[in-house]
Design a protein around this motif. Structure first.
Motif, PDB file in Angstrom:
ATOM      1  N   ASP A  33      18.636  23.632 -13.176  1.00 27.58           N
ATOM      2  CA  ASP A  33      17.588  24.724 -13.633  1.00 27.58           C
ATOM      3  C   ASP A  33      18.093  25.685 -14.406  1.00 27.58           C
ATOM      4  OD1 ASP A  33      15.558  23.387 -12.022  1.00 27.58           O
ATOM      5  OD2 ASP A  33      15.986  24.539 -10.115  1.00 27.58           O
ATOM      6  N   LYS A  61      12.756  16.460 -13.448  1.00 23.45           N
ATOM      7  CA  LYS A  61      12.349  15.665 -12.479  1.00 23.45           C
ATOM      8  C   LYS A  61      11.197  16.473 -11.743  1.00 23.45           C
ATOM      9  CE  LYS A  61      16.954  14.227 -11.483  1.00 23.45           C
ATOM     10  NZ  LYS A  61      18.331  14.371 -10.552  1.00 23.45           N
ATOM     11  N   THR A  63       8.718  17.534  -8.494  1.00 20.42           N
ATOM     12  CA  THR A  63       9.161  17.844  -7.399  1.00 20.42           C
ATOM     13  C   THR A  63       7.822  17.556  -6.168  1.00 20.42           C
ATOM     14  OG1 THR A  63       8.331  20.181  -7.931  1.00 20.42           O
ATOM     15  CG2 THR A  63      10.718  19.613  -8.130  1.00 20.42           C
ATOM     16  N   THR A  64       6.805  17.454  -6.717  1.00 19.59           N
ATOM     17  CA  THR A  64       5.447  17.097  -5.830  1.00 19.59           C
ATOM     18  C   THR A  64       4.947  15.951  -6.379  1.00 19.59           C
ATOM     19  OG1 THR A  64       4.170  18.262  -7.358  1.00 19.59           O
ATOM     20  CG2 THR A  64       5.206  19.530  -5.578  1.00 19.59           C
ATOM     21  N   PHE A 125      10.598  10.788  -8.090  1.00 17.45           N
ATOM     22  CA  PHE A 125      11.098  12.119  -7.901  1.00 17.45           C
ATOM     23  C   PHE A 125      12.599  12.260  -8.575  1.00 17.45           C
ATOM     24  CE2 PHE A 125       7.549  11.508  -5.182  1.00 17.45           C
ATOM     25  CZ  PHE A 125       6.799  12.467  -5.448  1.00 17.45           C
ATOM     26  N   TYR A 126      13.337  11.121  -8.649  1.00 19.33           N
ATOM     27  CA  TYR A 126      14.718  11.179  -8.965  1.00 19.33           C
ATOM     28  C   TYR A 126      15.196  10.913 -10.312  1.00 19.33           C
ATOM     29  CZ  TYR A 126      14.703  10.837  -4.005  1.00 19.33           C
ATOM     30  OH  TYR A 126      14.260  11.089  -2.674  1.00 19.33           O
TER      31      TYR A 126
END
Length: 171
Positions: A33, A61, A63-64, A125-126
């Motif tokens: 980040d 990536k 996250t939701t 998500f990866y």
């Protein structure tokens, strides 16, 4: 020569294997980040990360499910750039070689049911940008790639080979 891949990416493992290398995987626990505005500088700083650019915005990536859906819908009938880095360190000589590579991916319309299936499966998500171009549901929707598929997947073969050879010559 012992080769260590500092990434847990399945795509990078696949590409390095295709190149004929035997290697050990040792993933680094790094903070992804960090804030760097230039994508070329960011990927080298992370050294393990691929960055996706869409409409001038860096996408990491998701996250939701909502974030993943928004990312993928944005690629529909549009395009995205991937910028990835390779850092090779010769631990004997302490020589470090680094570089980055960019590719563009152009997409046909991505149907909502494909987006829903990809999100439900969870692989989105990866990966940076939330989309595996090589995925069986995604690949038929790729109109064209400017660059190479291995670069899009996160490990450009030509750059990797060049840096490995250069790091060995410097020892």
């Amino acid at each position: 020569m012992q080769l260590i891949l500092g990434s847990s990416s399945a795509s990078r493992r696949q590409i390095l294997s295709e190149m004929g290398y035997e290697f050990t995987v040792l993933s680094a626990d790094i903070d992804e980040d960090i804030r760097i505005e230039k994508p070329e500088e960011l990927v080298v700083a992370l050294a393990h990360e691929k960055v996706v650019i869409h409409d001038g915005v860096i996408r990491k990536k998701p996250t939701t499910p909502e974030g993943a859906s928004k990312f993928i819908q944005g690629y529909s009938q549009s395009h995205a750039s991937t910028i990835g880095s390779v850092v090779v360190t010769n631990v004997k000589s302490c020589v470090r070689m680094e570089g980055w590579d960019k590719s563009e991916v152009y997409f046909h319309k991505i149907p909502d049911e494909v987006i829903d299936s990809l999100i439900e499966e969870g692989s989105v998500f990866y990966v940076a940008g939330g989309l595996l171009v090589e995925h069986p549901l995604t690949l038929p929707l790729v109109e064209s790639i400017v660059g190479t598929m291995d670069s899009v997947m996160g490990l450009p073969k030509e750059l990797t080979e060049k840096l490995i050879k250069a790091s060995l010559q410097e020892s």
